[in-house]
Design a protein around this motif. Structure first.
Motif, PDB file in Angstrom:
ATOM      1  N   ASN A   1      -5.581  -4.203   4.239  1.00  0.00           N
ATOM      2  CA  ASN A   1      -5.217  -3.158   3.274  1.00  0.00           C
ATOM      3  C   ASN A   1      -5.249  -3.636   1.822  1.00  0.00           C
ATOM      4  OD1 ASN A   1      -3.010  -4.846   3.460  1.00  0.00           O
ATOM      5  ND2 ASN A   1      -1.496  -3.215   3.560  1.00  0.00           N
TER       6      ASN A   1
ATOM      7  N   TYR B   1      -9.098   0.415   7.726  1.00  0.00           N
ATOM      8  CA  TYR B   1      -8.221   0.873   6.641  1.00  0.00           C
ATOM      9  C   TYR B   1      -8.995   1.747   5.662  1.00  0.00           C
ATOM     10  CZ  TYR B   1      -4.900   0.763   2.756  1.00  0.00           C
ATOM     11  OH  TYR B   1      -4.035   1.131   1.748  1.00  0.00           O
ATOM     12  N   HIS B   2     -10.208   1.336   5.329  1.00  0.00           N
ATOM     13  CA  HIS B   2     -11.031   2.122   4.407  1.00  0.00           C
ATOM     14  C   HIS B   2     -11.317   3.513   4.982  1.00  0.00           C
ATOM     15  CE1 HIS B   2     -12.718  -1.959   2.825  1.00  0.00           C
ATOM     16  NE2 HIS B   2     -11.517  -1.680   2.323  1.00  0.00           N
TER      17      HIS B   2
ATOM     18  N   ASN C   1      -4.388   7.751  -4.634  1.00  0.00           N
ATOM     19  CA  ASN C   1      -4.365   9.181  -4.963  1.00  0.00           C
ATOM     20  C   ASN C   1      -3.507   9.455  -6.202  1.00  0.00           C
ATOM     21  OD1 ASN C   1      -5.995   9.950  -2.761  1.00  0.00           O
ATOM     22  ND2 ASN C   1      -4.237   9.834  -1.389  1.00  0.00           N
TER      23      ASN C   1
ATOM     24  N   ASP D   1      -0.544   3.779  -4.678  1.00  0.00           N
ATOM     25  CA  ASP D   1      -1.274   4.865  -4.026  1.00  0.00           C
ATOM     26  C   ASP D   1      -2.473   5.231  -4.892  1.00  0.00           C
ATOM     27  OD1 ASP D   1      -2.186   7.133  -2.794  1.00  0.00           O
ATOM     28  OD2 ASP D   1      -0.234   8.096  -2.607  1.00  0.00           O
TER      29      ASP D   1
ATOM     30  N   ASP E   1       0.833  -1.194   0.000  1.00  0.00           N
ATOM     31  CA  ASP E   1       0.000   0.000   0.000  1.00  0.00           C
ATOM     32  C   ASP E   1       0.873   1.250   0.000  1.00  0.00           C
ATOM     33  OD1 ASP E   1       0.855   0.444   2.632  1.00  0.00           O
ATOM     34  OD2 ASP E   1      -0.981  -0.307   3.536  1.00  0.00           O
ATOM     35  N   SER E   2       0.248   2.407   0.068  1.00  0.00           N
ATOM     36  CA  SER E   2       0.985   3.672  -0.061  1.00  0.00           C
ATOM     37  C   SER E   2       1.937   3.907   1.099  1.00  0.00           C
ATOM     38  CB  SER E   2       0.009   4.841  -0.158  1.00  0.00           C
ATOM     39  OG  SER E   2      -0.835   4.878   0.981  1.00  0.00           O
ATOM     40  N   ARG E   3       1.727   3.192   2.216  1.00  0.00           N
ATOM     41  CA  ARG E   3       2.601   3.350   3.382  1.00  0.00           C
ATOM     42  C   ARG E   3       3.711   2.306   3.428  1.00  0.00           C
ATOM     43  NH1 ARG E   3      -2.407   4.252   7.667  1.00  0.00           N
ATOM     44  NH2 ARG E   3      -3.240   6.120   6.662  1.00  0.00           N
TER      45      ARG E   3
ATOM     46  N   SER F   1      -9.597   5.213   7.202  1.00  0.00           N
ATOM     47  CA  SER F   1      -8.410   6.064   7.337  1.00  0.00           C
ATOM     48  C   SER F   1      -7.831   6.495   5.989  1.00  0.00           C
ATOM     49  CB  SER F   1      -7.322   5.337   8.147  1.00  0.00           C
ATOM     50  OG  SER F   1      -6.881   4.179   7.457  1.00  0.00           O
ATOM     51  N   ASN F   2      -8.171   5.778   4.923  1.00  0.00           N
ATOM     52  CA  ASN F   2      -7.547   6.082   3.634  1.00  0.00           C
ATOM     53  C   ASN F   2      -8.499   6.650   2.581  1.00  0.00           C
ATOM     54  OD1 ASN F   2      -4.532   4.941   3.432  1.00  0.00           O
ATOM     55  ND2 ASN F   2      -5.705   3.628   4.812  1.00  0.00           N
ATOM     56  N   PHE F   3      -9.798   6.324   2.673  1.00  0.00           N
ATOM     57  CA  PHE F   3     -10.702   6.686   1.596  1.00  0.00           C
ATOM     58  C   PHE F   3     -11.901   7.523   2.021  1.00  0.00           C
ATOM     59  CE2 PHE F   3      -9.218   2.225   0.360  1.00  0.00           C
ATOM     60  CZ  PHE F   3      -8.109   2.702  -0.328  1.00  0.00           C
TER      61      PHE F   3
END
Length: 987
Positions: A585, A625-626, A663, A661, A573-575, A628-630
């Motif tokens: 994730n 996860y959803h 984004n 990512d 993932d992006s992290r 916090s990220n989306f």
């Protein structure tokens, strides 16, 4: 990308728009105002497949390029790991096609023995409330075939959605008749060579699977102390990470000897106690025996140098039937094997403990040892727990008769091939892992106790008590061969086929061979396309798959199945966290393509829980996860296939981990729209062209025309070099920099005054350049963004003959891929330096305007104070372009600027001043400068902390190399950001 020549039917301007020397070819306009992936991608793949564009050409004399898709599980669905690997391969094969190669990219699916059997078992249980034993082997396998025909094509449909240009006319399945014949042929051949043999040995047994698994399917989990783990078949967690110390009484003595173990229940199968020959504490016990407290027997005390005198008491219990180390010790000392754990995970040969589960027995047995006064202590202990990578169950080691492939000689050859560079592994950092795999002398257990898979073509042939195992294609052949060993007629022999199946990795190991029709030497694909040109796969299966393909292909045919291997990283993932259900994730690529709301993500996650794919803890982590990220975007925004493909290859695929990512993916969708709008601008600009009496030549090109063409030549060079080296991230960066930053942001804007200029030759020079740059750059982009480029390239307006470059594809099936040599003539460093000095001035004006909040609606004047007369002259020569790009009203040079202004240094010789209009100009300046100083101070402090951290010994020795590379890139970006801010502080 690929276009059929028939799609290029030119539409011409009316007569009044045609010059006397050239004709403009204007294609139909783009249908929508903005780029919409769902519209652009619709029905394109179906058309390509219908037209047979991906079918391999076997009749051509062009060089062949072949590659096989690593066969996904027939039970599988597309995940980002598949998307990454398939996009890499698709970019490679599309480019090869457009360079004239006859390409075969062969698709197939894997029967995935363990995974598929498990899925169908769950399906039958949930739908019909029956298990496989209720049906029997034959009926169960019929149900698996039914399930495969109904559900097994999901991932192939998704690969089409992703745009993978596979030759579907050649699609195979690892259990179709031809592949089954290849597997049987391979097994029989290796058996006859003496490389496959059958023996009783200690194997890895997974109780949850009820099957053996190979060593590389066992994950060693480190346990640092008391740890509770939920295991299949147990209602409560089992505790590991404890060391149990207990005593054996010495026979005919009051003495006792203390041993230590992390698995006390295995003491039921102890057949000896070992001590070191030099351990003075135990010299007097030579020839003595110890009393087993639960078997009413004695076990010998043996002396062996493998014992570590310093660990624990220096005495070790020996359980040959359940420890691989003890098994080897037992062979040297002629100890018996006493199996006390059976294939169901229950105790056997354990007296009163019989038929209890292994870990339930542990609790009872420890209590019994305590009652007998034999339990001395229990203490925390570090240990390594062998875990089945398929089920999460703890591996038992059981003695079992199995089939093995002898690997030592095969491995030695495979090692030498890499060392001699006959087999190339890219990137080379994975050569060390290859040498580790090939340095392993352990033989490969290839039999599995499953029903779904390739049943082993071996027969147990017997006459009375005489038995011989024969590998043969059928029972009749087996009896014929066995007759010479058993010295009797074939019809007197009883032949029973082995019920086990082969490890799925065995059939995968001969996949390049079987996929091309081996062992049929008359097969045209085998003769035309084997060995394959390149093997692309994840580095995590270098040992599982690549290694096996090499050793089996080499042994069966005498040649390598491929000479080049490209290994890519694991998707994260992006992290930087590896995507997994346990972390919550995992991102579905279809959700990225189509977009999905937060409620949609929640519904999907809950459905996976109901289907048994996720447990309650995994559901909780996924929802967290959803959120916090989306949550900011109310889910995952629609990105489309092209943006997904481009994003996946914007990272260094050769790294251990490849970050994804969402984004960045959405930003690349906006990049697609930028391209879309540039085509529309070009179409509108061509419509403005006026009739010219005489043609134009290359001398009519402006400095900005020559600059973008030079940048284009540089991009084509970089892209080809990068793709040759499989550095896709460098290719995507070069393409995006040229199209987005240089072409769209600068050159397009620079052409606007030219199309309005009274001199029509300037407009025609721009038009020729626009067409050539778009055509070339989008051809470079086409293997990455397949749908967008297919839509827009045929719609780029052009001239019948372009003075810059003429692509003639009328006779070709596929468009040419731009080659660096064709653009060498346009490289012009002098022009680049001149224009880039002008552009840097423009960027600095934009920075000042942006930082001080000067709206583009307010057109201030600017002043360039410079000792560089050439710069001032160049800016003045391009005054109209500079004013258009900076949205300013006037330019002055080297004079007192009597207006309220802000300024910054361009370089040591030049300062740029921008007028600040308004009554509150002074307060704006003070507020902005204060904000700037604080920002610089904070960034400077953060940089110092990062540099201290990244230079520390702990960081350099503990952080993985690939993470250090990423951290270094981030540090350089922050330094550049600081540098850009600092140049604005010059007042």
């Amino acid at each position: 990308m690929i276009w059929s020549a028939q799609t290029l039917r030119p539409l011409y301007f009316p007569k009044r728009h045609i010059s006397r020397t050239t004709r403009i070819v204007l294609k139909e306009n783009l249908p929508a105002v903005a780029y919409k992936p769902e519209v652009t991608e619709k029905n394109k793949y179906e058309r390509w497949e219908k037209e047979g564009l991906f079918k391999a050409d076997t009749s051509s004399n062009q060089p062949a390029f072949s590659i096989v898709l690593p066969p996904p599980n027939v039970t599988g669905k597309l995940h980002l790991g598949h998307a990454l690997s398939c996009t890499i391969q698709d970019v490679i094969v599309r480019r090869k096609r457009s360079m004239g190669h006859r390409v075969l990219w062969l698709p197939g699916t894997d029967h995935a023995g363990i995974a598929t059997q498990g899925v169908v078992q769950k399906y039958l249980k949930s739908k019909q409330n029956i298990n496989k034993n209720d049906l029997g082997r034959e009926k169960f396998n019929r149900e698996v075939w039914k399930w495969k025909e109904k559900h097994g094509n999901t991932i192939c449909k998704q690969l089409r959605t992703l745009g993978c240009s596979l030759d579907w006319s050649r699609q195979i399945f690892t259990m179709d008749p031809q592949r089954t014949n290849a597997v049987n042929t391979a097994f029989i051949s290796l058996f006859q060579k003496g490389l496959i043999y059958r023996r009783k040995a200690l194997v890895n047994w997974c109780n949850a699977l009820k099957s053996t698994v190979s060593d590389i399917e066992v994950e060693n989990m480190p346990i640092n102390g008391p740890t509770d783990i939920m295991l299949p078949g147990y209602e409560k967690p089992v505790q590991f990470g404890l060391l149990y110390n207990f005593a054996y009484k010495i026979f005919d003595s009051n003495e006792e000897i203390v041993v230590s173990t992390t698995m006390p229940e295995t003491m039921l199968g102890d057949t000896a106690i070992a001590v070191h020959p030099d351990d003075t504490r135990y010299q007097h016990l030579k020839g003595k025996k110890a009393v087993h407290p639960f078997r009413n027997t004695t076990i010998p005390i043996i002396f062996d140098t493998f014992v570590d005198k310093e660990f624990g008491s220096g005495a070790v219990k020996i359980t040959p039937a359940h420890s691989k180390v003890d098994y080897e010790v037992a062979k040297h000392h002629n100890l018996t094997l006493l199996q006390v754990i059976n294939e169901d995970g229950l105790i056997q040969n354990g007296g009163k403990f019989n038929n209890t589960k292994r870990y339930d027995c542990r609790l009872t047995l420890v209590q019994e040892l305590n009652k007998l006064g034999l339990l001395k202590s229990i203490m925390p202990h570090q240990m390594t727990l062998p875990i089945c990578s398929r089920t999460g169950d703890v591996i038992d080691h059981l003695p079992k008769e199995q089939w093995f492939l002898s690997c030592s000689n095969l491995n030695e050859r495979a090692m030498q091939l890499v060392e001699s560079n006959r087999l190339k592994i890219n990137p080379e950092k994975f050569i060390k892992a290859w040498l580790n795999w090939t340095g392993d002398v352990r033989d490969w257990c290839i039999s599995r106790q499953l029903w779904w898979g390739h049943q082993i073509p071996a027969y147990k042939c017997s006459v009375d008590k005489d038995v011989v195992w024969i590998a043969a294609a059928d029972e009749t052949s087996a009896k014929m061969q066995a007759s010479s060993f058993l010295r009797t007629l074939p019809n007197a022999i009883k032949a029973e086929r082995d019920s086990d199946v082969l490890d799925t990795w065995f059939s995968s190991g001969i996949y390049p061979l079987s996929a091309f029709g081996w062992p049929d030497s008359r097969n045209s694909d085998l003769n035309s396309f084997y060995p394959i040109s390149l093997m692309v796969t994840g580095h995590d299966i270098l040992g599982f798959w690549v290694h096996r393909m090499v050793i089996l292909g080499l042994e069966l045919t005498g040649e390598l199945p491929f000479n080049n291997v490209l290994l890519h990283g694991i998707i994260c993932d992006s992290r930087g966290a590896k995507m997994s259900k346990s972390r919550g994730n995992v991102i579905d690529p279809i959700d990225v393509i189509d977009g999905i709301s937060m409620q949609g993500l929640k519904n999907k996650t809950e459905e996976m829980y109901r289907d048994g794919i996720l447990n309650q803890e995994e559901v909780h982590k996924a929802l967290m996860y959803h959120r916090s990220n989306f949550s900011n975007t109310n889910g995952i925004p629609q990105c489309g296939v092209d943006a997904l493909r481009f994003t996946l290859l914007s990272q260094d695929i050769k790294s251990h981990f490849v970050h994804f990512d969402v984004n960045q993916c959405h930003a690349n969708k906006l990049f697609c729209n930028k391209i879309w709008q540039s085509i529309k601008y070009t179409q509108l600009s061509y419509a403005k062209l006026k009739i010219i009496e005489n043609g134009i030549s290359r001398d009519d090109l402006t400095s900005f025309d020559k600059w973008i063409l030079s940048r284009l030549a540089d991009m084509v060079d970089k892209v080809n070099n990068s793709l040759d080296m499989y550095d896709f991230h460098l290719a995507t960066k070069a393409i995006k920099t040229l199209i987005y930053n240089e072409f769209c942001d600068v050159y397009l804007e620079a052409t606007k005054p030219g199309f309005e200029n009274k001199n029509p030759n300037i407009g025609y020079a721009h038009a020729h350049t626009l067409s050539a740059v778009l055509n070339t750059s989008l051809r470079c982009l086409s293997p990455f963004m397949i749908y967008l480029t297919d839509e827009v390239i045929p719609k780029i307006p052009a001239f019948e003959k372009n003075i810059i470059f003429n692509f003639d594809d009328s006779h070709k099936r596929f468009f040419n891929y731009p080659q660096a040599s064709d653009f060498e003539i346009w490289k012009n460093k002098d022009v680049e330096e001149k224009v880039e000095r002008i552009i840097n001035t423009i960027y600095l004006v934009r920075e000042l305007k942006g930082f001080y909040g000067i709206s583009n609606k307010i057109r201030p004047s600017i002043c360039v104070n410079t000792r560089n007369e050439k710069l001032a002259s160049d800016i003045e020569d391009h005054r109209t372009i500079v004013l258009n790009l900076t949205k300013c009203s006037d330019i002055k040079y080297n004079e007192a600027f009597d207006k309220i202004h802000v300024k910054a240094l361009l370089d040591k010789d030049t300062e740029v001043l921008v007028e600040l209009i308004g009554d509150n100009a002074q307060s704006i300046i003070l507020a902005a400068r204060s904000k700037l100083e604080k920002k610089i101070m904070k960034l400077d402090e953060n940089l110092q902390k990062l540099e201290e951290r990244y230079s520390s010994t702990q960081y350099l020795t503990t952080v993985p190399e690939w993470t250090q590379v990423l951290d270094k890139e981030r540090l350089l970006l922050k330094k550049e950001e600081l540098k850009q801010l600092q140049r604005l502080t010059w007042y």
